[in-house]
Every structure is written in structure tokens, then in C-alpha cells.
Motif scaffolding. Structure first.
Motif, PDB file in Angstrom:
ATOM      1  N   UNK A 160     -32.262  20.802 -30.522  1.00 44.55           N
ATOM      2  CA  UNK A 160     -32.827  21.339 -31.922  1.00 44.55           C
ATOM      3  C   UNK A 160     -32.033  20.926 -32.904  1.00 44.55           C
ATOM      4  N   UNK A 161     -30.596  20.846 -32.950  1.00 42.12           N
ATOM      5  CA  UNK A 161     -29.635  20.036 -33.991  1.00 42.12           C
ATOM      6  C   UNK A 161     -30.015  18.920 -34.134  1.00 42.12           C
ATOM      7  N   UNK A 162     -30.063  18.069 -33.024  1.00 34.92           N
ATOM      8  CA  UNK A 162     -30.448  16.403 -33.372  1.00 34.92           C
ATOM      9  C   UNK A 162     -31.700  16.253 -34.114  1.00 34.92           C
ATOM     10  N   UNK A 163     -32.978  17.205 -33.665  1.00 34.13           N
ATOM     11  CA  UNK A 163     -34.074  16.847 -34.482  1.00 34.13           C
ATOM     12  C   UNK A 163     -34.141  17.280 -35.789  1.00 34.13           C
ATOM     13  N   UNK A 164     -33.261  18.087 -35.869  1.00 31.43           N
ATOM     14  CA  UNK A 164     -33.222  18.522 -37.467  1.00 31.43           C
ATOM     15  C   UNK A 164     -32.348  17.576 -38.260  1.00 31.43           C
ATOM     16  N   UNK A 165     -31.344  17.333 -37.488  1.00 35.59           N
ATOM     17  CA  UNK A 165     -30.427  16.324 -38.359  1.00 35.59           C
ATOM     18  C   UNK A 165     -31.216  14.985 -38.531  1.00 35.59           C
ATOM     19  N   UNK A 166     -31.893  14.503 -37.481  1.00 35.38           N
ATOM     20  CA  UNK A 166     -32.908  13.445 -37.697  1.00 35.38           C
ATOM     21  C   UNK A 166     -33.827  13.572 -38.714  1.00 35.38           C
ATOM     22  N   UNK A 167     -34.431  14.767 -38.907  1.00 30.90           N
ATOM     23  CA  UNK A 167     -35.377  14.756 -39.815  1.00 30.90           C
ATOM     24  C   UNK A 167     -34.719  14.900 -41.444  1.00 30.90           C
ATOM     25  N   UNK A 168     -33.599  15.443 -41.305  1.00 30.77           N
ATOM     26  CA  UNK A 168     -32.850  15.499 -42.705  1.00 30.77           C
ATOM     27  C   UNK A 168     -32.598  13.988 -43.081  1.00 30.77           C
ATOM     28  N   UNK A 169     -32.061  13.034 -42.142  1.00 36.60           N
ATOM     29  CA  UNK A 169     -31.536  11.859 -42.410  1.00 36.60           C
ATOM     30  C   UNK A 169     -32.636  10.678 -42.599  1.00 36.60           C
ATOM     31  N   UNK A 170     -33.939  11.160 -41.818  1.00 31.76           N
ATOM     32  CA  UNK A 170     -34.753   9.962 -41.999  1.00 31.76           C
ATOM     33  C   UNK A 170     -35.996  10.621 -42.487  1.00 31.76           C
TER      34      UNK A 170
END
Length: 170
Positions: A160-170
């Protein structure tokens, strides 16, 4: 403006409360009270009303140095620290002491901000990995503890954290 406060400021202040080692409800108070006070007394649009990551980090460090472990003691200590800081800020503003900032070099300010960013990042990775760690005084102790607890990571939290972080960064 209300939606911006709801979507950005409230979660940000909750994270700042965690960064300072305070209960989450303190983050809620810290998100609304400064806005009300600024609407009454504020004169400059560019000022951030409310907590900042650096202020939360310094508050948490001061509370740790004072040996405050109990959440109620930490809240009392943070309130006292905020009152003292506010009084000193008003006093220094009255005597026009802001000129001292002009003597700080850009490289010193950049190094300070970079070090704060590293410290904040290492202290927050535990939430991204879903591991429980104790607060450490130095960032390299936190990093070492993180590396030691990598086998204890919680898979769904990382996903969940990786998906949300990836969404924010890209």
C-alpha cells in the motif's frame, strides 16, 4: 480553500505529530488552531500557519532529550516548548532581531535542511515498512534498526505504501 485544508493540511499535521512523537490528536489541534489564530493576527500571505516537518523534528528531539516518555508528559512538554518559543519569537520580533539571518550563509542553510531531510526520511520509513521501532537520538541508529528489522516488514503495508508513494512521485 476548505478542501485544500481537509486534503492536505490535516494529514500533514497528523504525520508531523507522529514525527514529534506525540499522539495523533495533537496533529488535529495543530492543523486548525494555527489557521484560526492566523486569520485573526496574520499579515503575510507567504507564512505557513501550522507545524512544519523541521519544527516537529526539533520538538521531538527536545522532548526526547528531556526524557519525556509518557504521551501526556510529552504533550505538556510540547505545549510548554511552544509557549516559550512563541514568547521568544515575539520578543525577538520587537527588538528587530531578524537581521541575524542575513549573516547565515546559503551553504549552512542548505546543509541544515539536507540533514533534516535525511533525519525525517529515516524516521518515517518504519511506517512505510510497517515495523515497530523505538525512537533513536541519531539517524544512523534509526537506519541500523531499520535494516535489522527488514525481515519483520508487513507485506500489505509495504504494498500500500509503495503504491501510494509511486502514485505521488509519478
Amino acid at each position: 480553500a476548505g478542501l485544500t485544508v481537509g486534503f492536505m493540511l490535516v494529514p500533514q499535521c497528523l504525520a508531523f505529530a507522529l514525527l514529534a512523537g506525540l499522539p495523533l490528536e495533537v496533529g488535529l489541534y495543530a492543523s486548525f488552531v494555527p489557521l484560526v489564530m492566523y486569520s485573526l493576527f496574520g499579515t503575510i500571505r507567504q507564512v505557513q500557519a501550522g507545524p512544519t516537518a523541521l519544527m516537529s523534528l526539533l520538538t521531538g528531539s527536545a522532548l526526547d532529550s528531556a526524557g519525556l516518555e509518557d504521551p501526556m508528559d510529552r504533550m505538556k512538554g510540547a505545549a510548554l516548548l511552544a509557549a516559550i518559543t512563541g514568547l521568544l519569537s515575539v520578543l525577538l520580533g520587537v527588538v528587530r532581531f531578524g537581521f541575524i539571518v542575513d549573516f547565515m550563509s546559503h551553504s549552512v542553510m542548505t546543509a541544515f535542511c539536507s540533514a533534516a531531510g535525511i533525519t525525517i526520511a529515516t524516521s518515517q520509513v518504519k511506517h512505510l515498512l510497517g515495523v515497530q521501532l523505538e525512537r533513536h537520538h541519531y539517524w544512523w541508529q534509526t537506519f541500523g534498526d531499520l535494516v535489522a528489522h527488514i525481515p519483520d516488514t508487513h507485506g500489505p503495508t509495504v504494498a500500500m505504501g509503495g503504491t501510494l508513494l509511486g502514485t505521488l512521485l509519478f
